[in-house]
Scaffold this active site. Structure first.
Site, mmCIF file in Angstrom:
data_model
loop_
_atom_site.group_PDB
_atom_site.id
_atom_site.type_symbol
_atom_site.label_atom_id
_atom_site.label_comp_id
_atom_site.label_asym_id
_atom_site.label_seq_id
_atom_site.Cartn_x
_atom_site.Cartn_y
_atom_site.Cartn_z
ATOM 1 N N HIS A 73 36.078 99.214 8.351
ATOM 2 C CA HIS A 73 35.828 97.875 8.048
ATOM 3 C C HIS A 73 34.709 97.548 9.237
ATOM 4 O O HIS A 73 35.021 97.489 10.230
ATOM 5 C CB HIS A 73 37.060 97.052 8.179
ATOM 6 C CG HIS A 73 36.675 95.527 8.380
ATOM 7 N ND1 HIS A 73 35.857 94.933 7.306
ATOM 8 C CD2 HIS A 73 36.902 94.678 9.198
ATOM 9 C CE1 HIS A 73 36.036 93.802 7.651
ATOM 10 N NE2 HIS A 73 36.561 93.440 8.827
ATOM 11 N N TYR A 201 35.482 85.591 4.276
ATOM 12 C CA TYR A 201 36.056 84.142 4.501
ATOM 13 C C TYR A 201 35.163 83.151 3.739
ATOM 14 O O TYR A 201 33.952 83.271 3.872
ATOM 15 C CB TYR A 201 35.885 84.055 5.830
ATOM 16 C CG TYR A 201 36.778 84.648 6.823
ATOM 17 C CD1 TYR A 201 38.011 85.359 6.652
ATOM 18 C CD2 TYR A 201 36.332 85.124 8.121
ATOM 19 C CE1 TYR A 201 38.709 85.983 7.485
ATOM 20 C CE2 TYR A 201 36.810 85.943 9.224
ATOM 21 C CZ TYR A 201 38.146 86.245 8.707
ATOM 22 O OH TYR A 201 39.031 86.999 9.629
ATOM 23 N N PRO A 293 46.428 83.129 11.540
ATOM 24 C CA PRO A 293 45.745 84.653 11.165
ATOM 25 C C PRO A 293 44.357 84.500 10.783
ATOM 26 O O PRO A 293 43.750 85.825 10.707
ATOM 27 C CB PRO A 293 46.215 84.780 9.534
ATOM 28 C CG PRO A 293 46.785 83.345 9.211
ATOM 29 C CD PRO A 293 47.067 82.372 10.327
ATOM 30 N N LYS A 297 44.311 88.582 14.492
ATOM 31 C CA LYS A 297 44.588 89.118 15.933
ATOM 32 C C LYS A 297 46.078 89.357 16.323
ATOM 33 O O LYS A 297 45.952 90.239 17.206
ATOM 34 C CB LYS A 297 43.871 88.273 16.892
ATOM 35 C CG LYS A 297 42.433 87.979 16.746
ATOM 36 C CD LYS A 297 41.681 89.346 17.293
ATOM 37 C CE LYS A 297 40.199 89.486 17.044
ATOM 38 N NZ LYS A 297 39.708 90.852 16.711
ATOM 39 N N TYR A 385 35.476 89.460 17.807
ATOM 40 C CA TYR A 385 35.905 89.812 16.540
ATOM 41 C C TYR A 385 36.244 91.167 16.625
ATOM 42 O O TYR A 385 37.587 91.721 16.045
ATOM 43 C CB TYR A 385 35.072 89.611 15.435
ATOM 44 C CG TYR A 385 35.743 89.712 14.144
ATOM 45 C CD1 TYR A 385 36.633 88.611 13.863
ATOM 46 C CD2 TYR A 385 35.490 90.541 13.095
ATOM 47 C CE1 TYR A 385 36.948 88.735 12.458
ATOM 48 C CE2 TYR A 385 36.096 90.568 11.815
ATOM 49 C CZ TYR A 385 36.784 89.376 11.469
ATOM 50 O OH TYR A 385 37.419 89.547 10.315
HETATM 51 C C1 PHB Z 1 44.696 90.152 5.799
HETATM 52 O O1 PHB Z 1 43.921 91.115 5.238
HETATM 53 O O2 PHB Z 1 45.824 89.809 5.703
HETATM 54 C C2 PHB Z 1 43.715 89.298 6.811
HETATM 55 C C3 PHB Z 1 42.358 89.639 6.855
HETATM 56 C C4 PHB Z 1 41.441 88.923 7.699
HETATM 57 C C5 PHB Z 1 42.091 87.925 8.418
HETATM 58 C C6 PHB Z 1 43.337 87.617 8.177
HETATM 59 C C7 PHB Z 1 44.179 88.429 7.399
HETATM 60 O O3 PHB Z 1 41.354 87.166 9.252
#
Ligand code: PHB
Ligand code: APR
Length: 392
Positions: A73, A201, A293, A297, A385
């Site tokens: 990733h 996002y 979330p 982190k 990040y």
């Molecule tokens: C997730 O895959 O559950 C996930 C991914 C990125 C985030 C939060 C949760 O910022």
């Protein structure tokens, strides 16, 4: 009565990883878990690992399945209303690689390693209590089938999550807490469908949405929802329609829908308890801090706490030095606050707040425009990040 060097309360990722690392250090521990392990192993949580987390898991012999099944990733995409996708290019700016690999899988890997080496673990333990934590011989008592057992130990690790008993054992005049509750949660689903290529996002006037992944055939999606949302009001068709409405059209068209295999709502909260040490009790993971979330982190922080704590205990047992134990709380908290700030900032940037007015929205929009136009802003975000390094 039993005896161990470190009694670990909580068999989630923090507790199991600590037991594993202490074992490698030659330090004995017992894990005491309130739930059945079957229950613990089923919980679904976030799934993005910082490079430091991946390296640590590899170093302690837990990298095999991670390297086989995890998805490299190198950056996360942000979409803003209908504007073209913007990539937080973590690899370009930091040269470091993150990995998408579910916390559920990590907990399974940890539990398998624990079982394989014959590690001690008490499950379904009720009425767990901590005693004499400011003395040099603390103990933990618990009950299974109504029968009480006492574990005498040198140290107690409180790895029992936000609702655990460990933090509550620190007197109110010692503990300071810092908190932010958000007026919304995340409604999440898991579905056996191929995910989008990137983690995305989506900022949108209807609310935040997130497209994530667990494997080439397993997707995880979330939408921002009000705190009083009822799961029964969200059949799959309604979820998919709302999710797609929050992504730009071309990305929405690429989302492959299918039946959900899990659906749940998580509240969003920022929380830190200080200090993370009281006498012979050391808190680690969600027992001491919660992040929303956004940014994924939570697990990474549990891992860095455990790294610092195992190192401090190892130095104590091998060299008799208490320096690292004394510094544990301050060291761990520096990293915790870094992640608290980042996840709070991302949450603020990307969600719709019921009490935000036009001014807030304009500032948010400008923040995003600045990010898109500034290599410096992008580098700073990428650095946080991807995860700040562990302190030597
Ligand atoms: C997730 O895959 O559950 C996930 C991914 C990125 C985030 C939060 C949760 O910022
Ligand atoms: N006694 C024993 N065990 C307890 C008690 C108690 N009184 N209270 C809670 N527990 C157990 C819970 O059942 C759980 O299995 O402690 C464990 C804590 O696990 P987590 O909540 O997963 O916390 P942690 O191990 O710190 O992992 C942090 O979890 O919430 C996510 O985002 C977070 O990814 C992060 C990770």
């Amino acid at each position: 009565m039993e005896r161990t060097q470190v009694a670990i309360i909580g068999g989630g990722p923090a507790g199991l990883l600590l037991a594993h690392m202490l074992h490698l250090d030659g330090i004995d521990s017992i894990v005491i878990e309130r739930q059945s392990m079957a229950h613990v192993l089923e919980r679904i949580r976030a799934g993005v690992l910082e490079e430091g987390t991946v390296k640590l898991l590899r170093n302690v012999g837990l990298g095999e399945r991670l390297d086989r099944e995890g998805l490299a990733h190198d950056g996360t995409v942000i979409t803003w209303q209908d504007r073209p996708p913007f990539l937080i290019d973590t690899y370009k700016f930091t040269g470091r690689r993150m990995m998408a690999y579910g916390q559920t899988a990590i907990t399974q890997d940890l539990f398998a390693a624990h079982t394989a080496r014959g590690g001690r673990l008490v499950e379904a333990a009720s009425n767990v209590r901590l005693h004499d934590v400011t003395s040099s011989s603390p103990s933990v008592t618990y009950e299974v089938h109504g029968e009480e057992t006492r574990i005498q130990c040198d140290f107690i690790a409180g790895c029992d999550g936000f609702h655990g008993v460990s933090r509550q054992s620190i007197p109110a005049d010692v503990l300071r807490t810092f908190e932010r509750a958000y007026p919304f949660g995340w409604l999440g689903i898991m579905s056996e469908t191929p995910p989008l290529e990137d983690i995305v996002y989506a900022q949108h006037e209807r609310g935040f949405a997130l497209a994530s992944q667990r494997s080439p055939i397993l997707s995880r999606y979330y939408i921002q929802c009000p705190n009083d949302t009822n799961l029964a009001d969200w059949p799959d068709e309604r979820f998919w329609a709302e999710l797609k409405a929050r992504f730009p059209r071309d990305l929405a068209d690429k989302i492959v829908t299918g039946p959900s295999i899990e659906k749940s709502i998580a509240p969003l909260r920022s929380f830190v308890a200080e200090p993370m040490r009281y006498g012979r009790l050391f808190l680690a993971g969600d027992a001491a801090h919660i992040v929303p979330p956004t940014g994924a982190k939570g697990l990474n922080l549990a891992v860095s706490d455990v790294f610092y704590l195992h190192r401090a205990l190892d130095a104590y047992y091998k060299r008799g030095t208490e320096k690292h134990l004394e510094q544990y709380s301050a060291t761990a908290l520096r990293r915790v606050w870094g992640a608290e700030r980042l996840s709070w900032w991302l949450t603020k940037l990307l969600h719709v707040f019921p009490d935000h007015d036009g001014f807030d929205n304009k500032v948010n929009q400008n923040e995003f425009d600045y990010l898109c136009g500034s290599q410096h802003a992008q580098a700073a975000l990428a650095e946080q990040y991807v995860g700040l390094p562990f302190e030597p």
